[in-house]
Design a protein around this motif. Structure first.
Motif: not given
Lengths: 344, 344, 344, 344
Positions: B2, B6, B9, B329, B331-332, B336
């Protein structure tokens, strides 16, 4: 013993849980999150309004100002009570968003149909010189803790419709009124003649979410543009959606409002028993009462937090009756109330 | 996979924890909560600006619009890049709040001091007829993922000061720029000549909080009134405070931004290795790159989510180079990214 | 027999002559004409205010709205009478220009210092939530044809100054009041505490010119920008200057106002003799009187033109007393008045 | 030798005569004067638009701003030339009245259909985030003295219509363009696709009157309210009507514009013969030309009045070519022109 406002208590735990659940993975921003679809469906269902346009914003002032701007034109005047939040507590936000002015319908906590009709008629004869008649805005629960009956709401809307004016309902405490009246959302809004409603959640256990509902979908796109232009469109919108979703799940909105009203009733009963004078009959979750300064002093000393109303604690005369405002939300415990009452 | 924005997330878990901790008992509303005192102190400390005025709002557009309105007059023009968020992505909100217009300084993702000086000088000779010169607004990180060096910032501010104009920094991705430059908050703001900054949190792990910081306290009361009039003052303000407090605790703001930038660097490296063309050199957490339509199709089919940039997936020619925007962001995950890269 | 308004009569011949004289050769546009220098000097001299900022606009609503916008901020409220022109007859123009709202000081045609003080005090306790206190606007002559004495003006200004608020005087009929009071321009303005005045000419023989005078020059440049931004700066400004210059030459402003007041006195005397009832004591050039419908019918049939006031000619009962407004300008002849009176 | 502007010359004597004739007896105020009926009929007749809504205001900026505000919404952007008066010379008035922003279509004095289409298309893809597409505003005569052919006008309007956008024509020098093109008012407006026109009079011999004409009557009442709210409704409106009536009587508008254009042609011819360089081909009553500083010095010394264009007289190099703007109105005599030319 915290009776200062229904915006000073904690968020309901179920709402925090919903935020945590929403915090999973990725979601489209700006209102395109999947939870918002559920919210829209739930609100349309609860209001029996399958075509309603439903939006979320984070503050009550935003809900009111954007709703009124969408219903009015900048050369109009909005009819409201001199006690309304949009007049007294929004620092010109409704005027900023709408360009319209406010006409204060004489009266105290409630507008009467007679006074409303007279105010509207009074703007009649000036052609292009005076402002044109615009929306009527009704506050339910009123800012003095009283509630319009369905008959009263219908009568006000009838006056508005006689002049072809749209009606806005400032429902910052919508559910408190609804459970007190024992009616449905539809009965308190479109069935009575309301065109758009600020459906409050923040004062009833949410962190900061209000829905704006238009029963006529044709204003939807304009509202979306006004919301964005007002900087009220959230990027991480899912966290607004999640709050509102939790609110409408398992009757949380209803149980919270019932609890707040019950807390208020318990407090009012005790005050009445102790000889307090009521400025307005408490019908929802707010009390405006007066009792002697000496009692106020004792309460403050014991740590009670609430606002005096047009009065100050300082003063010699401990017998003097001082007014105050006491607000209960769902979170106030019976213990807090009883300790407070014991001090009277 | 995804990479759409930003703002799509999840919120950082430490922020959710802080909200839960804040959800205890009663707090004064409207910014008078005790956590806000901590936040103010922390921001003043981090910016080495003990007299700074510090406020919280929930959206970046609100931060920018209210800051610019406070720095300008409605008969002025604000100098900014044609690529700036305030011009392209805020639906006239800066104009609505300020009354001013925007002058687009020619150039692409960054303003150059030369172009800025020429634009300012160009508004010179019309007396009362043209708009008057107003603030300069600089976006850092730029909307194309590049970063002004401290020298470049200082040079822009010098031009503004030559004309006695205030400088606003749109720092929606403030921390991403700061950690990339390896500088202090003060160096990137008032030491360079910036007067007010939108200090973003939402794109870096918060739910919805941006601080507005004025290094000259004299505008503080005006800002408070503008915020309320704009319907951006939160009643349950403690939940904004708690987010920002968590952000500034244990270096969360820094580690999140570093992680986002590192994620982006990993992705960029892989793209470069795969022969992608870069429209701008990625310096923070955004990539603008082009590669063949066929690859885009494969990525979309595999579930990758991101925006094509001035192009559409539909088309016969699978060799055609299509541009896209990829945003990371904190969290990636590396997984991924690596799955994405494997599909190139 | 034309008593509809003091804006329906002809322009004074000396004013037309001045326009013809001004129509010679070339002049710089936009207020840089040479006649404007004379006008500025004359007004400064007459007001004993050598540092005053003096500007011309073409409508009274522009004068009021621009003056109030310059004295206020958009988060403030302007205190005025519910009968004031800025509230009733300017279609939201003051709100449009200033962003401020209006607080109506209870009372009828005049504000009392007591009511003003109470209204100002009433906006006291809401911090950032309510609008902030802004200018006080006083209408002299009032919209009901009465005049504030100098003592009354001073008392109102004292209240404003107690709260540090600027005072605006809507002087659409400034000279009618001044000659009735027998005072100087300075006494009726800055010596009493007025900060800015709309100094009307249109209702007293000009084609369409009002001066705006600020006794504190520091607002001058802001006013110039507001005037241009409001589209009220005339390119061929010399023709505004020429009108105002003629107005202030050979006492035309004084003699016209005296004539209008005298015409009104003659009419009032006749009405009184005929048994009319006066809603307000006529003190300048306007009469609010009531007499039987039958008389109104006879007058209308004879061609008299004036406005009924909250009443309609249609009706069976010829004895019913109907109110009307009768306005005299300088041009009304004794013959017209006497024919009118003969019909009573 | 006064070539500074077409707003610095005298009013045409026939207009002054009309004002004197209008100055007889009493007339209803605020546009209800009988002359306005004639004006409306004449304009409808000349424009072959029997249903057009016709209004008068006193300044060109008011005409443009009110027309654009009526055609747009505050979340839109107005497409115009970077050279347009609404962008460069109205101090944010169009933005103030409309709330919309301006998108500058790249190009010099004229918009091309290609550039317009590209600009409109460029606002396409941002949904609620960017401003929405609003009216196209075309200036005829352009601010550089050139004229759109009917084909060019039609092509621009076609682009607008392809996107369903209304078209505004800023016709401050409408008649100068029309007589140069040899076309009818209808051909230059609604037959080409124009929806509303600012039909200028002030620059062509009037004292201060512009008509605003909407070919679709449905916007009429909104315009009336906007005009009043903007403080642009004249009480003694008959004197606006009388000017416009004289303008349209005995072809005064046509003969004045032809004379102005002929004066300009004579001046241009002489300049060309003297070797001046033209920045734009003069097609109406304005010349942008450059010639040596020494010549400018001689002209200034001889009393010629005009504006240098992006240049200053001061300087050593008398050979340097300096640009200037020369404007002719109807009142410039051949003698003035010839004396000027003799100095070249």
């Amino acid at each position: 013993m915290y009776f200062a406002s229904d915006n000073s208590g904690p968020v309901h735990p179920q709402v925090l849980d919903a935020l945590a659940r929403a915090n999973d993975g990725y979601q489209m921003a700006y209102g395109a999150d999947t939870v918002m679809n559920d919210v829209r469906d739930k609100i349309r269902g609860l209001f029996e309004a399958p075509g309603a346009a439903v939006y979320l914003v984070a503050t009550g002032t935003a809900a009111n100002s954007l709703a009124l701007a969408t219903l009015s034109e900048p050369w109009q005047t909005i009819f409201c009570s001199p006690r309304s939040h949009i007049h007294e507590d929004e620092c010109n936000a409704p005027e900023f968003y709408s360009g319209a002015k406010l006409t204060l319908v004489p009266g105290d906590e409630k507008m009467t149909p007679q006074a409303l009709r007279q105010s509207i008629a009074g703007e009649e004869t000036r052609g292009v010189h005076g402002p044109q008649r615009g929306p009527v805005s009704i506050t339910q629960v009123t800012e003095r803790g009283t509630i319009y009956s369905l008959d009263e709401l219908r009568a006000l809307c009838t006056v508005a419709k006689d002049y072809n004016l749209p009606v806005h309902l400032d429902g910052a405490r919508f559910t408190n009124a609804m459970v007190a009246l024992g009616c449905t959302p539809a009965e308190m809004t479109w069935k009575a003649g309301v065109d758009a409603v600020s459906f409050g959640g923040t004062k009833n256990g949410l962190m900061g979410v209000e829905a704006v509902v238009f029963f006529d979908e044709s204003k939807a796109w304009e509202f979306e543009l006004r919301r964005k232009r007002g900087a009220h469109l959230f990027s991480k919108h899912r966290y607004l959606s999640a709050q509102m979703d939790a609110y409408l799940t398992d009757d949380l909105w209803l149980t919270s409002a019932r609890q707040a009203n019950a807390n208020c009733a318990r407090l009012a009963e005790g005050l009445r028993a102790a000889g307090a004078h009521f400025l307005h009959e408490p019908q929802a979750n707010m009390i405006f009462a007066s009792f002697p300064r000496g009692v106020h002093k004792a309460l403050h000393q014991a740590g009670a937090v609430y606002h005096l109303w047009g009065a100050t604690l300082e003063g010699e005369d401990d017998e003097e009756m001082l007014a105050c405002r006491l607000v209960c939300d769902w979170s106030i415990s019976n213990e807090q109330i009883d300790v407070f009452l014991a001090l009277l």
